[in-house]
Design a protein around this motif. Structure first.
Motif, PDB file in Angstrom:
ATOM      1  N   MET A 225       0.833  -1.211   0.000  1.00  0.00           N
ATOM      2  CA  MET A 225       0.000   0.000   0.000  1.00  0.00           C
ATOM      3  C   MET A 225       0.868   1.261   0.000  1.00  0.00           C
ATOM      4  O   MET A 225       0.545   2.255  -0.656  1.00  0.00           O
ATOM      5  N   ALA A 226       1.990   1.211   0.722  1.00  0.00           N
ATOM      6  CA  ALA A 226       2.910   2.350   0.751  1.00  0.00           C
ATOM      7  C   ALA A 226       3.508   2.593  -0.627  1.00  0.00           C
ATOM      8  O   ALA A 226       3.654   3.743  -1.074  1.00  0.00           O
ATOM      9  N   ARG A 227       3.843   1.518  -1.318  1.00  0.00           N
ATOM     10  CA  ARG A 227       4.394   1.646  -2.672  1.00  0.00           C
ATOM     11  C   ARG A 227       3.391   2.320  -3.608  1.00  0.00           C
ATOM     12  O   ARG A 227       3.757   3.191  -4.403  1.00  0.00           O
ATOM     13  N   LYS A 228       2.119   1.912  -3.488  1.00  0.00           N
ATOM     14  CA  LYS A 228       1.083   2.506  -4.337  1.00  0.00           C
ATOM     15  C   LYS A 228       0.873   3.986  -4.019  1.00  0.00           C
ATOM     16  O   LYS A 228       0.488   4.756  -4.898  1.00  0.00           O
ATOM     17  N   ASP A 229       1.121   4.369  -2.780  1.00  0.00           N
ATOM     18  CA  ASP A 229       0.959   5.772  -2.377  1.00  0.00           C
ATOM     19  C   ASP A 229       2.266   6.574  -2.524  1.00  0.00           C
ATOM     20  O   ASP A 229       2.357   7.701  -2.055  1.00  0.00           O
ATOM     21  N   SER A 230       3.269   5.958  -3.172  1.00  0.00           N
ATOM     22  CA  SER A 230       4.574   6.624  -3.415  1.00  0.00           C
ATOM     23  C   SER A 230       5.267   7.030  -2.109  1.00  0.00           C
ATOM     24  O   SER A 230       5.886   8.086  -2.030  1.00  0.00           O
ATOM     25  N   VAL A 231       5.150   6.175  -1.107  1.00  0.00           N
ATOM     26  CA  VAL A 231       5.836   6.407   0.164  1.00  0.00           C
ATOM     27  C   VAL A 231       7.077   5.524   0.200  1.00  0.00           C
ATOM     28  O   VAL A 231       6.987   4.300   0.063  1.00  0.00           O
ATOM     29  N   MET A 232       8.250   6.128   0.351  1.00  0.00           N
ATOM     30  CA  MET A 232       9.502   5.385   0.429  1.00  0.00           C
ATOM     31  C   MET A 232       9.777   5.018   1.887  1.00  0.00           C
ATOM     32  O   MET A 232       9.692   5.870   2.774  1.00  0.00           O
ATOM     33  N   ILE A 233      10.109   3.756   2.134  1.00  0.00           N
ATOM     34  CA  ILE A 233      10.354   3.304   3.496  1.00  0.00           C
ATOM     35  C   ILE A 233      11.800   2.845   3.644  1.00  0.00           C
ATOM     36  O   ILE A 233      12.257   1.946   2.920  1.00  0.00           O
ATOM     37  N   TYR A 234      12.519   3.458   4.568  1.00  0.00           N
ATOM     38  CA  TYR A 234      13.829   2.992   4.992  1.00  0.00           C
ATOM     39  C   TYR A 234      13.615   2.161   6.256  1.00  0.00           C
ATOM     40  O   TYR A 234      12.978   2.630   7.202  1.00  0.00           O
ATOM     41  N   THR A 235      14.112   0.946   6.263  1.00  0.00           N
ATOM     42  CA  THR A 235      13.932   0.087   7.434  1.00  0.00           C
ATOM     43  C   THR A 235      15.245  -0.023   8.192  1.00  0.00           C
ATOM     44  O   THR A 235      16.333  -0.095   7.595  1.00  0.00           O
ATOM     45  N   LEU A 236      15.126  -0.059   9.500  1.00  0.00           N
ATOM     46  CA  LEU A 236      16.315  -0.077  10.354  1.00  0.00           C
ATOM     47  C   LEU A 236      16.124  -1.145  11.436  1.00  0.00           C
ATOM     48  O   LEU A 236      15.238  -1.028  12.281  1.00  0.00           O
ATOM     49  N   GLY A 237      16.945  -2.184  11.372  1.00  0.00           N
ATOM     50  CA  GLY A 237      16.877  -3.249  12.350  1.00  0.00           C
ATOM     51  C   GLY A 237      17.785  -2.970  13.529  1.00  0.00           C
ATOM     52  O   GLY A 237      18.936  -2.565  13.355  1.00  0.00           O
ATOM     53  N   ILE A 238      17.300  -3.197  14.730  1.00  0.00           N
ATOM     54  CA  ILE A 238      18.061  -2.952  15.951  1.00  0.00           C
ATOM     55  C   ILE A 238      18.481  -4.290  16.558  1.00  0.00           C
ATOM     56  O   ILE A 238      17.640  -5.180  16.768  1.00  0.00           O
ATOM     57  N   GLY A 239      19.763  -4.434  16.861  1.00  0.00           N
ATOM     58  CA  GLY A 239      20.251  -5.647  17.512  1.00  0.00           C
ATOM     59  C   GLY A 239      21.039  -6.525  16.566  1.00  0.00           C
ATOM     60  O   GLY A 239      21.308  -6.176  15.414  1.00  0.00           O
ATOM     61  N   THR A 240      21.410  -7.711  17.072  1.00  0.00           N
ATOM     62  CA  THR A 240      22.190  -8.672  16.298  1.00  0.00           C
ATOM     63  C   THR A 240      21.355  -9.922  16.067  1.00  0.00           C
ATOM     64  O   THR A 240      21.041 -10.646  17.025  1.00  0.00           O
ATOM     65  N   PRO A 241      20.952 -10.183  14.833  1.00  0.00           N
ATOM     66  CA  PRO A 241      20.106 -11.358  14.564  1.00  0.00           C
ATOM     67  C   PRO A 241      20.777 -12.648  15.016  1.00  0.00           C
ATOM     68  O   PRO A 241      21.965 -12.872  14.779  1.00  0.00           O
ATOM     69  N   GLY A 242      19.997 -13.505  15.693  1.00  0.00           N
ATOM     70  CA  GLY A 242      20.509 -14.798  16.120  1.00  0.00           C
ATOM     71  C   GLY A 242      21.441 -14.734  17.305  1.00  0.00           C
ATOM     72  O   GLY A 242      22.100 -15.723  17.640  1.00  0.00           O
ATOM     73  N   HIS A 243      21.525 -13.572  17.960  1.00  0.00           N
ATOM     74  CA  HIS A 243      22.447 -13.441  19.096  1.00  0.00           C
ATOM     75  C   HIS A 243      21.678 -12.852  20.284  1.00  0.00           C
ATOM     76  O   HIS A 243      20.937 -11.878  20.139  1.00  0.00           O
ATOM     77  N   GLY A 244      21.849 -13.420  21.459  1.00  0.00           N
ATOM     78  CA  GLY A 244      21.235 -12.884  22.675  1.00  0.00           C
ATOM     79  C   GLY A 244      19.728 -12.951  22.654  1.00  0.00           C
ATOM     80  O   GLY A 244      19.059 -12.103  23.235  1.00  0.00           O
ATOM     81  N   GLY A 245      19.186 -13.931  22.002  1.00  0.00           N
ATOM     82  CA  GLY A 245      17.729 -14.080  21.974  1.00  0.00           C
ATOM     83  C   GLY A 245      17.031 -13.112  21.052  1.00  0.00           C
ATOM     84  O   GLY A 245      15.807 -12.928  21.145  1.00  0.00           O
ATOM     85  N   SER A 246      17.762 -12.485  20.138  1.00  0.00           N
ATOM     86  CA  SER A 246      17.149 -11.531  19.218  1.00  0.00           C
ATOM     87  C   SER A 246      16.266 -12.251  18.208  1.00  0.00           C
ATOM     88  O   SER A 246      16.639 -13.299  17.671  1.00  0.00           O
ATOM     89  N   ASP A 247      15.083 -11.706  17.981  1.00  0.00           N
ATOM     90  CA  ASP A 247      14.178 -12.297  16.985  1.00  0.00           C
ATOM     91  C   ASP A 247      13.916 -11.323  15.843  1.00  0.00           C
ATOM     92  O   ASP A 247      12.833 -11.288  15.258  1.00  0.00           O
ATOM     93  N   LEU A 248      14.930 -10.513  15.520  1.00  0.00           N
ATOM     94  CA  LEU A 248      14.818  -9.519  14.454  1.00  0.00           C
ATOM     95  C   LEU A 248      14.554 -10.207  13.114  1.00  0.00           C
ATOM     96  O   LEU A 248      15.283 -11.125  12.708  1.00  0.00           O
ATOM     97  N   ASP A 249      13.526  -9.768  12.421  1.00  0.00           N
ATOM     98  CA  ASP A 249      13.143 -10.339  11.126  1.00  0.00           C
ATOM     99  C   ASP A 249      13.756  -9.483  10.014  1.00  0.00           C
ATOM    100  O   ASP A 249      13.105  -8.609   9.441  1.00  0.00           O
ATOM    101  N   GLU A 250      15.024  -9.763   9.716  1.00  0.00           N
ATOM    102  CA  GLU A 250      15.734  -8.963   8.714  1.00  0.00           C
ATOM    103  C   GLU A 250      15.123  -9.127   7.315  1.00  0.00           C
ATOM    104  O   GLU A 250      15.051  -8.160   6.557  1.00  0.00           O
ATOM    105  N   ARG A 251      14.714 -10.337   6.999  1.00  0.00           N
ATOM    106  CA  ARG A 251      14.212 -10.593   5.647  1.00  0.00           C
ATOM    107  C   ARG A 251      12.998  -9.727   5.330  1.00  0.00           C
ATOM    108  O   ARG A 251      12.905  -9.134   4.254  1.00  0.00           O
TER     109      ARG A 251
END
Length: 335
Positions: A225-251
């Motif tokens: 929906m953001a793409r259709k509305d011409s909204v650009m999204i920069y995503t920023l992941g916090i933490g280290t994936p796979g370390h210290g119980g992090s469940d960051l969904d990088e994909r």
């Protein structure tokens, strides 16, 4: 003469010869004055057989009087032309985009695995510490804040008042939006803010350290929906994936960025977060435009002030000379 010297009204210079034209063209001013008649005046007229005639005496000014008058007139004309020193046009930041920060404040952001100046700190405190500087540097943008956890809510609507945005950021804390992480709801709330926005360039910075809870609006559906509305999204992941119980969904964060034309960044610590904000500044640089009003220093008060001083001094000198002359005449009379 400096290059930035400018005369606003050069046509006023045509007034310079005006006093000479008045002197040559207009007739002399005739003024009546009392005359002293002798007791034997009429007898003298009868004796000589001459008829009384009207007489005129033309008062003439001295050289210095004319010089002072001409100096005053030239200074007045110099003030009328309005001389100026025109500075270089200043460049001002152009309001070019609406920049929305969508930040995760779920419970996972309370982990104290980051450092601020060598001391342990919560992820959220470190993020805020860096984000304060980032907000202050975005002076040309209208910024807004959306915080999310279980729910998403607007902390600050779009505004050019970055001090207010910065203050609203400082007042937010972990857990205010609930325990869970709903990325899809957060993007959707951001799109609602963009709906009534008139600026064409729309940028969203999505910041999270978790994975979407999976209920409600899915992150990729919201990104579409953001793409259709011409909204650009920069995503920023916090933490280290796979370390210290992090469940960051990088994909998912990478896919959101790719779908909307943005970029994905991974911040493992505060130093890397600072580098990411620097990279964002390069990706979304400030746009400048030439100011319409150039800085102008008006110089007309100087010739006007000098003319006034000359008038006052010449008047004072004339009064003093007249007083001295009267004093001498009286002294001679009594002697």
């Amino acid at each position: 003469m400096p290059d930035n010297f400018h005369i606003a009204f050069p046509w006023a210079l045509t007034a310079l010869p005006l006093p000479l034209l008045v002197y040559w063209i207009l007739p002399s001013l005739h003024m009546r004055s009392a005359a002293l008649l002798l007791p034997t005046y009429h007898k003298a007229v009868e004796y000589t057989g001459q008829k009384p005639r009207k007489s005129a005496f033309v008062k003439r000014r001295g050289f210095f009087s004319w010089l002072i008058l001409m100096m005053i007139w030239c200074l007045l004309v110099a003030a009328m032309v309005n001389p100026q020193l025109v500075g270089q046009p200043e460049m001002k930041i152009k309001t070019s985009r609406s920049f929305l920060i969508v930040a995760d404040i779920s419970f996972s952001m309370a982990k104290d695995d980051w450092k601020i100046e060598g001391k342990k700190a919560r992820r959220w405190d470190a993020v805020k510490d860096v984000m304060h500087d980032f907000i202050k540097k975005r002076k040309g943008d209208r910024m807004g804040l959306v915080f999310f956890g279980t729910n998403a809510y607007i902390q600050a609507p779009f505004t050019p008042d970055l001090e207010t945005v910065d203050q609203m950021l400082e007042e937010a804390d972990v857990g205010m939006a609930g325990q869970m992480t709903h990325v899809g709801k957060a993007i959707n709330k951001g799109l609602e803010m963009f709906e009534n926005d008139t600026i064409k360039s729309k940028v969203m910075l999505l910041l999270t350290d978790g994975i979407d809870a999976g209920d409600g609006v899915l992150p990729l559906d919201a990104a579409d929906m953001a793409r259709k509305d011409s909204v650009m999204i920069y995503t920023l992941g916090i933490g280290t994936p796979g370390h210290g119980g992090s469940d960051l969904d990088e994909r998912t964060l990478q896919q959101i960025a790719e779908m909307t034309g943005g970029h994905y960044f991974l911040a493992k610590d505060e130093e890397r977060l600072k580098e990411i904000y620097t990279e964002l500044d390069k990706l979304e640089p400030m746009e400048y435009e030439e100011a319409q009003n150039k800085p102008i220093t008006r110089l007309y008060p100087y010739p006007l002030g000098i003319a006034l001083v000359i008038v006052l001094l010449s008047t004072l000198i004339a009064v003093l000379v007249s007083a001295i002359k009267v004093f001498r005449d009286r002294k001679e009379t009594y002697v």
